[in-house]
Scaffold this motif. Structure first.
Motif, PDB file in Angstrom:
ATOM      1  N   GLN A  40      74.396  -2.316   7.126  1.00 19.95           N
ATOM      2  CA  GLN A  40      75.723  -2.909   7.264  1.00 19.95           C
ATOM      3  C   GLN A  40      75.892  -4.089   6.310  1.00 19.95           C
ATOM      4  OE1 GLN A  40      76.748  -4.011  11.268  1.00 19.95           O
ATOM      5  NE2 GLN A  40      78.657  -5.024  10.682  1.00 19.95           N
ATOM      6  N   LEU A  41      74.868  -4.904   6.170  1.00 20.17           N
ATOM      7  CA  LEU A  41      74.943  -6.046   5.269  1.00 20.17           C
ATOM      8  C   LEU A  41      75.035  -5.590   3.816  1.00 20.17           C
ATOM      9  CD1 LEU A  41      72.336  -8.337   7.031  1.00 20.17           C
ATOM     10  CD2 LEU A  41      74.784  -8.775   6.840  1.00 20.17           C
ATOM     11  N   GLU A  42      74.333  -4.529   3.474  1.00 24.10           N
ATOM     12  CA  GLU A  42      74.415  -3.999   2.120  1.00 24.10           C
ATOM     13  C   GLU A  42      75.804  -3.447   1.826  1.00 24.10           C
ATOM     14  OE1 GLU A  42      69.805  -2.623   1.234  1.00 24.10           O
ATOM     15  OE2 GLU A  42      71.171  -1.222   2.237  1.00 24.10           O
ATOM     16  N   ALA A  43      76.457  -2.917   2.858  1.00 24.04           N
ATOM     17  CA  ALA A  43      77.806  -2.382   2.689  1.00 24.04           C
ATOM     18  C   ALA A  43      78.859  -3.482   2.631  1.00 24.04           C
ATOM     19  CB  ALA A  43      78.129  -1.416   3.830  1.00 24.04           C
ATOM     20  N   GLU A  44      78.518  -4.676   3.177  1.00 25.61           N
ATOM     21  CA  GLU A  44      79.467  -5.792   3.216  1.00 25.61           C
ATOM     22  C   GLU A  44      78.792  -7.053   2.654  1.00 25.61           C
ATOM     23  OE1 GLU A  44      80.609  -6.155   7.290  1.00 25.61           O
ATOM     24  OE2 GLU A  44      81.530  -4.178   7.373  1.00 25.61           O
ATOM     25  N   PRO A  45      78.518  -7.084   1.337  1.00 32.62           N
ATOM     26  CA  PRO A  45      77.774  -8.210   0.753  1.00 32.62           C
ATOM     27  C   PRO A  45      78.511  -9.551   0.805  1.00 32.62           C
ATOM     28  CG  PRO A  45      78.649  -6.785  -0.958  1.00 32.62           C
ATOM     29  CD  PRO A  45      78.872  -6.072   0.336  1.00 32.62           C
ATOM     30  N   ASP A  46      79.826  -9.541   1.043  1.00 38.07           N
ATOM     31  CA  ASP A  46      80.583 -10.787   1.154  1.00 38.07           C
ATOM     32  C   ASP A  46      80.678 -11.279   2.596  1.00 38.07           C
ATOM     33  OD1 ASP A  46      81.120 -11.277  -1.507  1.00 38.07           O
ATOM     34  OD2 ASP A  46      82.948 -10.073  -1.523  1.00 38.07           O
ATOM     35  N   SER A  47      80.045 -10.559   3.520  1.00 40.17           N
ATOM     36  CA  SER A  47      80.113 -10.962   4.920  1.00 40.17           C
ATOM     37  C   SER A  47      79.252 -12.196   5.167  1.00 40.17           C
ATOM     38  CB  SER A  47      79.664  -9.809   5.826  1.00 40.17           C
ATOM     39  OG  SER A  47      78.316  -9.454   5.554  1.00 40.17           O
ATOM     40  N   ARG A  48      79.355 -12.730   6.377  1.00 39.35           N
ATOM     41  CA  ARG A  48      78.614 -13.938   6.743  1.00 39.35           C
ATOM     42  C   ARG A  48      77.582 -13.602   7.814  1.00 39.35           C
ATOM     43  NH1 ARG A  48      79.553 -17.814   3.178  1.00 39.35           N
ATOM     44  NH2 ARG A  48      78.952 -19.365   4.722  1.00 39.35           N
TER      45      ARG A  48
END
Length: 339
Positions: A40-48
């Motif tokens: 999930q983090l790799e799919a959303e690299p701008d997430s926090r």
């Protein structure tokens, strides 16, 4: 999804994953151990990522690698491009000095759990990280940040001779050789501050070619991201500064202004524009920390009173009663009772 109060950009977690994989460690299982999804983090690299989760991830990475110095390795995988527009903005500065001067203004993008400031001497520029009291940040995170800064500078000018001294709050391990090898300069562990001292002349004389339009575009992109996070305002910057100073000294508007390289008058004007003022923010921060320490620690109330800058326990108790309607000791007792 609500953004955590204290968080960091997902790029740091992805750098941890790359470093784990490079050491033949299953990164996905380490992430799962602390309740994070690497996919999930790799799919959303701008997430926090919430700081408490990141701290658990650092601890899990340290256990999996078996190295107290694993943060230094992670720094090698925190490439500027992975920090999206902020990395691009730094790489489009005129000089390496300007690149490092830029970062504190946008530090909330990297993490809003510490205050980043610059110290200056006639010959040195000190890049300082002040963790917020009551917010746990892993020593490995500080190691990784300084390691990545040094490597970023090395990529821009071809060497790391500009780093003259590194001071770290972390306790000294049995051997500090990994830190000596990484920074290749005097390293002080168990220091009062986290600070990387750099040669100002070397930084200022390193001219970097850039596209002015690209730099302007990058800065706009960073500001839009921070606006979306709702952290690029002086109310939150001032609150962070107060938090960082409060434990060691009495915060003043002048000290906060100096932290962000503006005048006290400008700070007052910015806060007024946002509908608040320094004294109001100091009061709110004292309330927040009082609640935190009473609910989560056994710190003596007399010590807490001193920590928050009150002249005596009776003054603290009186002010706390006006906030909460009960005494500090009663509040602590209430928080300790099971629901």
């Amino acid at each position: 999804m609500t953004t955590p109060k204290y968080s960091t950009i997902a790029a740091w977690s992805l750098a941890i994953a790359r470093a784990l994989s490079a050491n033949n460690i299953d990164a996905s299982s380490v992430f799962s151990e602390v309740g994070l999804s690497l996919a999930q983090l790799e799919a959303e690299p701008d997430s926090r990522v919430a700081i408490d989760k990141m701290t658990l991830l650092w601890q899990a990475a340290e256990r999996a690698s078996g190295s107290l110095a694993f943060g230094l390795t992670v720094g090698q995988y925190a490439y500027p491009i992975n920090f999206r527009s902020l990395g691009a903005l730094m790489m489009s500065c005129d000089t390496l000095a300007q690149a490092f001067e830029t970062l504190p203004d946008y530090s909330a993008l990297v993490s809003n759990s510490a205050v980043i400031s610059l110290q200056r001497t006639p010959h040195l520029l000190g890049f300082t990280i002040i963790p917020l009291n009551g917010v746990e940040i892993s020593d490995l995170a500080i190691d990784a940040f300084f390691s990545s800064l040094m490597l970023h500078g090395k990529q821009m000018i071809g060497h790391s001779d500009f780093v003259r001294k590194v001071e770290l709050i972390r306790p000294a391990p049995k051997s500090q050789q990994p830190w000596n090898d990484c920074f290749d300069c005097p390293v002080v562990l168990g220091a009062a501050d986290n600070c990387m001292w750099m040669d100002r002349t070397m930084l200022e004389q390193t001219v970097i070619s850039k596209d002015p339009l690209l730099a302007q575009h990058n800065e706009k992109a960073v500001r839009q991201y921070l606006d979306k996070m709702q952290v690029l305002n002086w109310q939150k910057k001032t609150s962070q500064g107060i938090h960082a100073l409060l434990v060691n000294e009495e915060p003043t508007a002048l000290k906060i202004a100096q932290m962000y390289n503006i005048s006290e008058r400008s700070l007052s004007r910015y806060l007024q524009f946002e509908g608040t003022g320094f004294r109001a923010l100091l009061k709110l921060k004292r309330q927040e920390l009082a609640h935190h320490y009473l609910a989560n620690t056994q710190m003596p109330i007399s010590t807490l009173s001193d920590t928050l800058g009150y002249s005596c326990v009776s003054n603290f108790s009186r002010f706390f009663h006006t906030w909460q309607g009960i005494s500090p000791s009663d509040y602590r007792q209430r928080c300790s009772q099971p629901f």
